[in-house]
Design a protein around this motif. Structure first.
Motif, short mmCIF file in Angstrom:
data_model
loop_
_atom_site.label_atom_id
_atom_site.label_comp_id
_atom_site.label_asym_id
_atom_site.label_seq_id
_atom_site.Cartn_x
_atom_site.Cartn_y
_atom_site.Cartn_z
N LEU A 141 0.82 -1.21 0.00
CA LEU A 141 0.00 0.00 0.00
C LEU A 141 0.86 1.26 0.00
CD1 LEU A 141 -2.82 -1.05 2.51
CD2 LEU A 141 -2.90 -1.01 0.03
N ILE A 142 1.97 1.23 0.73
CA ILE A 142 2.86 2.40 0.74
C ILE A 142 3.46 2.62 -0.64
CG2 ILE A 142 5.08 3.27 1.60
CD1 ILE A 142 4.41 2.08 4.31
N ASN A 143 3.94 1.54 -1.29
CA ASN A 143 4.53 1.66 -2.63
C ASN A 143 3.54 2.22 -3.63
OD1 ASN A 143 6.84 0.60 -1.57
ND2 ASN A 143 6.73 -1.36 -2.60
N LYS A 144 2.27 1.77 -3.52
CA LYS A 144 1.24 2.26 -4.45
C LYS A 144 0.95 3.74 -4.19
CE LYS A 144 -1.49 1.47 -7.87
NZ LYS A 144 -0.93 1.12 -9.18
N THR A 145 0.93 4.13 -2.93
CA THR A 145 0.69 5.53 -2.58
C THR A 145 1.79 6.43 -3.14
OG1 THR A 145 -0.38 4.82 -0.52
CG2 THR A 145 0.29 7.11 -0.65
N VAL A 146 3.04 6.02 -2.93
CA VAL A 146 4.17 6.81 -3.42
C VAL A 146 4.17 6.88 -4.94
CG1 VAL A 146 6.70 6.92 -3.54
CG2 VAL A 146 5.58 6.30 -1.40
N GLU A 147 3.86 5.76 -5.59
CA GLU A 147 3.80 5.73 -7.05
C GLU A 147 2.79 6.75 -7.59
OE1 GLU A 147 1.89 2.73 -10.32
OE2 GLU A 147 3.05 1.76 -8.72
N ILE A 148 1.62 6.79 -6.98
CA ILE A 148 0.58 7.74 -7.42
C ILE A 148 1.00 9.18 -7.13
CG2 ILE A 148 -1.80 8.51 -7.02
CD1 ILE A 148 -2.48 5.55 -6.41
N ALA A 149 1.60 9.39 -5.94
CA ALA A 149 2.02 10.74 -5.55
C ALA A 149 3.10 11.29 -6.48
CB ALA A 149 2.52 10.73 -4.11
N ILE A 150 4.02 10.43 -6.91
CA ILE A 150 5.07 10.87 -7.85
C ILE A 150 4.46 11.13 -9.23
CG2 ILE A 150 7.14 10.12 -9.08
CD1 ILE A 150 7.97 8.62 -6.51
N GLU A 151 3.57 10.24 -9.64
CA GLU A 151 2.91 10.38 -10.96
C GLU A 151 2.12 11.69 -11.04
OE1 GLU A 151 -0.75 8.24 -13.30
OE2 GLU A 151 0.48 6.98 -11.99
N LYS A 152 1.45 12.07 -9.95
CA LYS A 152 0.63 13.29 -9.92
C LYS A 152 1.43 14.52 -9.49
CE LYS A 152 -3.06 10.98 -11.05
NZ LYS A 152 -3.69 11.15 -12.38
N GLU A 153 2.75 14.35 -9.36
CA GLU A 153 3.67 15.44 -8.99
C GLU A 153 3.35 16.04 -7.63
OE1 GLU A 153 3.78 18.22 -12.19
OE2 GLU A 153 4.87 16.86 -13.51
N ILE A 154 2.83 15.20 -6.73
CA ILE A 154 2.61 15.64 -5.34
C ILE A 154 3.95 15.58 -4.60
CG2 ILE A 154 1.45 15.09 -3.16
CD1 ILE A 154 -0.83 13.89 -4.89
N ILE A 155 4.74 14.53 -4.88
CA ILE A 155 6.09 14.44 -4.33
C ILE A 155 7.06 14.99 -5.36
CG2 ILE A 155 7.94 12.90 -3.60
CD1 ILE A 155 5.90 11.01 -2.46
N THR A 156 7.74 16.06 -4.99
CA THR A 156 8.74 16.66 -5.89
C THR A 156 10.11 16.74 -5.21
OG1 THR A 156 8.09 18.87 -5.12
CG2 THR A 156 7.03 18.05 -7.14
N SER A 157 10.15 16.56 -3.88
CA SER A 157 11.41 16.67 -3.14
C SER A 157 12.24 15.41 -3.32
CB SER A 157 11.11 16.89 -1.65
OG SER A 157 10.45 15.75 -1.10
N LYS A 158 13.52 15.51 -2.97
CA LYS A 158 14.45 14.39 -3.03
C LYS A 158 15.04 14.10 -1.65
CE LYS A 158 15.58 15.16 -7.89
NZ LYS A 158 16.64 15.40 -8.90
N SER A 159 14.24 14.40 -0.62
CA SER A 159 14.66 14.19 0.77
C SER A 159 13.64 13.32 1.49
CB SER A 159 14.80 15.52 1.49
OG SER A 159 15.71 16.37 0.85
N ILE A 160 14.14 12.53 2.45
CA ILE A 160 13.22 11.80 3.34
C ILE A 160 13.58 12.10 4.79
CG2 ILE A 160 12.68 9.94 1.73
CD1 ILE A 160 14.68 8.16 3.28
N ILE A 161 12.58 12.07 5.64
CA ILE A 161 12.75 12.30 7.08
C ILE A 161 12.47 10.97 7.78
CG2 ILE A 161 11.98 13.65 9.07
CD1 ILE A 161 10.87 15.67 6.86
N CYS A 162 13.35 10.53 8.65
CA CYS A 162 13.20 9.23 9.31
C CYS A 162 12.98 9.41 10.81
CB CYS A 162 14.43 8.36 9.08
SG CYS A 162 14.71 7.95 7.35
N ASP A 163 12.11 8.58 11.37
CA ASP A 163 11.89 8.57 12.81
C ASP A 163 11.14 7.28 13.16
OD1 ASP A 163 12.06 9.38 15.41
OD2 ASP A 163 10.82 11.18 15.21
N ALA A 164 10.97 7.04 14.47
CA ALA A 164 10.27 5.84 14.92
C ALA A 164 9.22 6.21 15.95
CB ALA A 164 11.26 4.84 15.54
#
Length: 348
Positions: free
Chosen positions: A98-121
């Motif tokens: 589900l996460i992979n599908k979400t990211v795929e759609i977000a990149i396709e629709k240009e919602i994700i444009t950054s090249k950074s990720i933030i990590c935490d737990a």
């Protein structure tokens, strides 16, 4: 919202994921896996039971549209949905899918444009927690009582006394008694909202009894948020883009070190389609292995350095990890060091 989800998401990926779960040349025809998957999606969005999501799909046109059904089409039996949920999806890595599908759609629709990720737990208590094992059925029985009181406040006198222990079995017994009393009131269970809460509690009790027969959650372990506080359960390690969309997640037991999951989070984010130039995290992610990994893969790691997390020249560095929240070392079983000691030569 459901129309937008249908227009936006191509659910054919469900066929690929579940292909091995169905026999292609034997037995009766299966219910369309996409429709079953959408039933579960509706169940999660509206927080209702298997019985109620099927019942609502009989008359709710938005549900019919989402499920790809004509108004006159008949619905499935709720037991089919229960089997699909427990058997067909049993070995599927649903979270990553589900996460992979979400990211795929977000990149396709240009919602994700950054090249950074933030990590935490984040910490998650085990369902059968050492301290409070009954929170889920207790919360749902509370919602059921509130719904009933809106219709008939006099039911307070008929309901059993609430449990005063932290034992899950006691809460299950209370919930079953509550359900039995409400089901005798034929007028009350005709109200849709009250019936939904009743069915949800019944499903929760049934799931809890099944889990109790199988396991007391032996996978969960003790983790530490500070040197003085602990929790029994799991950690969810997450990476998300600057647009606040989760790009990867890893579930571990509670005692695991945050920094050890960084490489997995980066690789999963890349598999989902992210192009990563910068990784941002707290002190836990600045350990030596992560610095070397990021340098090797030409990724900029932004995390505050802490000399303690580099492990130094200690022996068994794979067995003893540093917990940055508590500021102490923790063994594989989750036991924390009892005190700190200062290294170097002693003063005479």
């Amino acid at each position: 919202m459901l129309r937008r989800i249908n227009d936006l998401v191509d659910f054919s990926f469900v066929y690929d994921e579940l292909q091995d779960k169905y026999c292609l040349d034997n037995g009766r025809n299966a219910i369309d896996p996409i429709r079953m998957f959408k039933y579960l999606l509706l169940k999660t969005i509206y927080d209702i039971s298997d019985v109620d999501v099927v019942e609502r799909s009989k008359y709710d046109m938005s549900f019919k549209y989402s499920l790809g059904m004509a108004p006159e089409h008949s619905v499935i039996d709720p037991s089919s949905l229960t089997k699909f949920r427990k058997l067909r999806l049993k070995d599927v890595n649903l979270l990553d899918m589900l996460i992979n599908k979400t990211v795929e759609i977000a990149i396709e629709k240009e919602i994700i444009t950054s090249k950074s990720i933030i990590c935490d737990a984040t910490h998650s208590k085990a369902r059968y927690n050492q301290m409070t094992p009954k929170e889920v059925p207790m919360e749902r029985s509370k919602k059921l009582r509130k719904a009933i009181y809106k219709v008939d406040e006099s039911m307070k006198e008929k309901f059993p006394a609430k449990t005063k222990t932290d034992v899950l079995e006691d809460e299950i017994a209370y919930s079953r008694e509550l359900i039995e009393i409400i089901e005798k009131e034929e007028t009350l269970i005709q109200y849709p909202k009250e019936k939904e809460q009743l069915n949800l509690l019944k499903e929760t009790v049934a799931d809890d009894i099944e889990q109790l027969q199988c396991s007391k959650d032996h996978d969960a372990k003790v983790g530490h948020k500070t040197a003085d506080s602990s929790f029994f359960g799991y950690k969810t390690h997450m990476a998300m883009s600057e647009e606040r969309i989760i790009t990867a997640a890893v579930i571990t037991t509670g005692e695991k070190n945050d920094g050890k999951q960084l490489q997995t989070l980066i690789e999963k984010s890349m598999e989902a389609g992210m192009e990563i130039e910068t990784v941002i995290g707290d002190t836990a992610y600045s350990e030596k292995d992560n610095i070397q990994y990021s340098k090797k893969n030409k990724i900029k790691l932004v995390a505050k350095l802490n000399p303690a997390v580099t492990q130094g020249c200690r022996k068994k560095e794979d067995e003893i990890e540093f917990n940055k929240d508590a500021g102490m070392y923790v063994c594989k079983a989750g036991h924390m060091a009892i005190r700190k000691t200062r290294g170097g030569k002693k003063k005479m």
